[in-house]
Structure formats: structure tokens, C-alpha cells
Design an enzyme around this catalytic site. Sequence first.
Site, short mmCIF file in Angstrom:
data_model
loop_
_atom_site.label_atom_id
_atom_site.label_comp_id
_atom_site.label_asym_id
_atom_site.label_seq_id
_atom_site.Cartn_x
_atom_site.Cartn_y
_atom_site.Cartn_z
N GLY A 164 37.64 25.69 44.18
CA GLY A 164 37.44 24.25 44.08
C GLY A 164 37.17 23.61 45.43
O GLY A 164 36.28 22.78 45.58
N LYS B 48 28.20 25.71 33.73
CA LYS B 48 27.68 24.37 33.48
C LYS B 48 27.00 23.72 34.66
O LYS B 48 27.49 23.79 35.79
CB LYS B 48 28.86 23.48 33.07
CG LYS B 48 29.43 23.79 31.72
CD LYS B 48 30.40 22.70 31.42
CE LYS B 48 31.17 22.88 30.16
NZ LYS B 48 32.33 21.99 30.21
N GLY C 290 36.04 31.67 43.23
CA GLY C 290 35.98 31.77 41.77
C GLY C 290 35.42 33.08 41.25
O GLY C 290 35.74 34.16 41.76
N ARG D 106 46.06 36.44 48.42
CA ARG D 106 46.38 35.16 49.06
C ARG D 106 47.57 35.28 50.01
O ARG D 106 47.64 34.59 51.02
CB ARG D 106 46.65 34.10 48.00
CG ARG D 106 45.36 33.70 47.34
CD ARG D 106 45.57 32.63 46.31
NE ARG D 106 44.28 32.07 45.94
CZ ARG D 106 44.04 31.44 44.81
NH1 ARG D 106 45.02 31.26 43.96
NH2 ARG D 106 42.85 30.98 44.54
P1 AMP Z 1 31.92 28.78 36.29
O1 AMP Z 1 33.39 28.72 36.07
O2 AMP Z 1 31.20 27.51 36.02
O3 AMP Z 1 31.55 29.41 37.62
O4 AMP Z 1 31.36 29.74 35.16
C1 AMP Z 1 31.69 31.10 35.10
C2 AMP Z 1 31.52 31.54 33.70
O5 AMP Z 1 30.19 31.28 33.28
C3 AMP Z 1 31.73 33.03 33.53
O6 AMP Z 1 32.84 33.24 32.71
C4 AMP Z 1 30.46 33.50 32.84
O7 AMP Z 1 30.69 34.41 31.80
C5 AMP Z 1 29.86 32.22 32.32
N1 AMP Z 1 28.41 32.33 32.16
C6 AMP Z 1 27.53 32.77 33.06
N2 AMP Z 1 26.29 32.80 32.56
C7 AMP Z 1 26.37 32.36 31.29
C8 AMP Z 1 25.43 32.18 30.24
N3 AMP Z 1 24.14 32.46 30.42
N4 AMP Z 1 25.88 31.70 29.07
C9 AMP Z 1 27.19 31.43 28.89
N5 AMP Z 1 28.13 31.58 29.83
C10 AMP Z 1 27.74 32.05 31.03
#
Ligand code: AMP
Length: 417
Positions: free
Chosen positions: A397, A219, A374, A36
Amino acid sequence: MDKKTLQDVELKGKKVIMRVDFNVPVKEGVIKDDTRIKGALPSIKYVIDNGGSLILMSHMGRPDEKGITSDTTMKIVADYLSKMLGKEITFVADCAEADAAVASMKEGDIVMLENTRYHKEEQAKCKQKDGESDEDFKARKAALKDQQKVLAQKLASYGDIYCNDAFGTAHRAHASTAVITKYIGTSVAGFLMEKEIAFLGNAVEKPVRPFVAILGGAKVSDKLAVVNNLLTKVNTLIIGGGMAYTFLKAMGHNVGNSLCEDDQLTYAKEMIEKAKSLNVDFLLPVDNIAADKFDAEANTQIVGQDIPEGWMGLDIGPKTVELYANAIKNAKTVVWNGPMGCFEMEKFNKGTFGVCAAVAEVKGNGGISIIGGGDSVAAVNKSGLAEKMSHISTGGGASLEFLEGKDLPGVVALSDK
Ligand code: AMP
């Protein structure tokens, strides 16, 4: 871009107060990743090389919770940047020091302010307390907003020109990111901000087709608005990661112990219908890596679209990687946000790295590949393919809000051309 940039203003003899994103990871007083800081160098050098002087400000970590510590003081960054530039930087710890340092600045000088979030009025976050009446809450919120204006005015008084180069916080209307523009003559975008907006803006509004978006991560609920908005823009929407299982369940599949948000099933069905009506290819995993527990040493098996009882889907399977890679390689614009599985564990990283390899081919094929911040950035860096991407966004974000089709307050507030 319809907003003014550093190149649209005369800098000679001017003081520029610049919001940068120096929210770097620090452990025991040591900067662990300087991406950054490097990202802001073009704007910093441009101001100095063109006869301006510079007051830099940023947030780092969460000093609003613990106060300034050896890991959240901007002094660390001031020292680091000073070495990088081979130039003295005056660090100021409070307003009195800042007033004095800014008053005596000469052409080419750089002053660095203490962490902006040291002042609670920077963010002016306000939640209703238990037992607080609506009226009291409203009054407290209004008072805090007034204090935010006072802080913004103070910061504005330090410069002749405001420059925002902090794309990572452009989705926040804080004193140093947006409110300050009300109290200063001209507000411009820095080069990093300009680049982010050009890449993300063109991708979403004027994409060269086929346009493929890849969404993953934990999610669905975090990406509701992104899915909804991108469906009206893309030719193909690819879903992976934990969020895929809510969609698979909505289609009637068993998801076992996989991550699944039952309160989003109706929404997931609606999105699948929306994709059909808009003629968008909506790709979901056709096979998965299932595990018997959430653990790096778990037993695994490759399964289809149904996850057996007692098992959980932690990555997309090999057939899915092939399906996704084919769609990605033929695209002319690709935007990727979120991993395809639990890529932090070796047993479940093939999907994310397989997709990463396909995205890395897009640029060579004459297309544009954008990594939206991210965890996808972490995966790209880990894969060693960063150089092969057209653009890696610095703001997770902010880039998500951009993909949702939202206006970013930090951008909206800048002066029009
Ligand atoms: P996000 O912050 O929403 O982009 O989510 C990223 C996180 O989602 C990472 O730490 C991944 O390990 C987790 N992730 C990805 N696929 C899965 C899955 N199938 N089940 C549980 N966690 C997951």
C-alpha cells in the site's frame, strides 16, 4: 534523504521507541514468514550496538475487530525475535506493565509492546453510523482524535528518540506512525525506511532512462492515481492483468466475460490519450490466454485483443510476453506492481513469470529493478528470482501511494536534517 536517520543521532544512553512492521502472517500461534522481522534487524542491532535501549511496537493482523488472540499478540514475535537475537526481550501486555518495564530499562535492553491496534485510538478510524447526525459524527470523530493524541503522548513518553522503520504503514497517519512525532524531541527513519525511500524516490524522481513501469493486478480503479502520475514520469507504461481489459474495451475491443470496469472506460480513454500527448509508449496485451471459466481446470485458447463471447482473459499471451520482455530488458529503471494474470493458477502464470524473468535481467544489464509490493513480490519469490532484483519493497500500500506521488504521513512527520 532530507529526513534524519538513525545515523544522525547520538544513541548512547538513549531510549529509542521504534515503530517496526512486524505484521507477519501467523497461523495457530506460529509465524509463517519472517521476512518483515528480518527486515527490521539492521535498525534494531544498530541501536543496541551503539549503546541505546529499545522499545519496539508494531501492529499485527486486525485485533481491533476480534481483540487480542493467540494469533495477534506481539508476544509471539517477541519470543521469535528473542531467539533470533539470542537476547531476552521483555514483552508487556498493557500500559501498566509497559510503564514499569520502561522505567527499569538499562542500556541494551529491549521491551516489546503489545499490538498497537489493540487500542482503537491507534488508527482512530471513524465512519458515520446509520442515523447518526453530521454533528454527532463530527463530535465523535474529534473525541477519537483527542484520544489518539493521548495514546501518542503516552508512547512518546517511553522514549528519548522516535524511530520509524515501518515503511509498510508509512502511508497511515496513526498514533504510532505519525502523531507520536509531535510529542517527542527527535524522530528519525530506520534503515529499512531509508532504503525504501531511496529506491522508490530515486526511481520516480530521478530515474535513469529508459524508465519502464509495469502495472497489473485485478482492478484499474485501484491504480487510477498511479497510472495518472506515472505517465508523467516514464518512457514506457506496460499494462497487464485484469486491468488491461478495461483499457482494451475503451479502445473498442470485445472483452467477453473478462474483468472489466465499465465505469472507468472514460478514464481509460483519457489515459491512452494522455500517453500519446506525452510521447509515452503505452503497451497493452496484443494477445491473451482466454478461459471458458475462472478455474484452474478451465479450457483455454490463445486469442488476440478481442476475447470471444463467453470467454475471459486470465493472462497475457506469448506474443505479449515477448513484446513486454523486450521493452523491459532494455530499460535502466523498472518498477513493477501487480501480476500479469491469475498467476495463482498454473494455466495462467506464464505471463507473470515471463515478465518476472525479463525484470530479473535488468540488474545484470546495469539497470535498477524495483518490485512494488503485494502479489508481484509473491510472484518474484515463487519464481526464485528474488536475488536478481535490485529492491523488493516491503510495503504494498505504501509503495503504491508513493507511486501515486503522494506524501507519506509517516515520512513527512520525521525530523528534517
Ligand atoms: P491486485 O491485488 O490488484 O494487485 O490484484 C492481484 C490479483 O489480480 C491476483 O490475485 C490475480 O489473480 C488477479 N488477476 C490478475 N489478472 C487477472 C485477470 N486477467 N482476471 C482476473 N483476475 C486477475
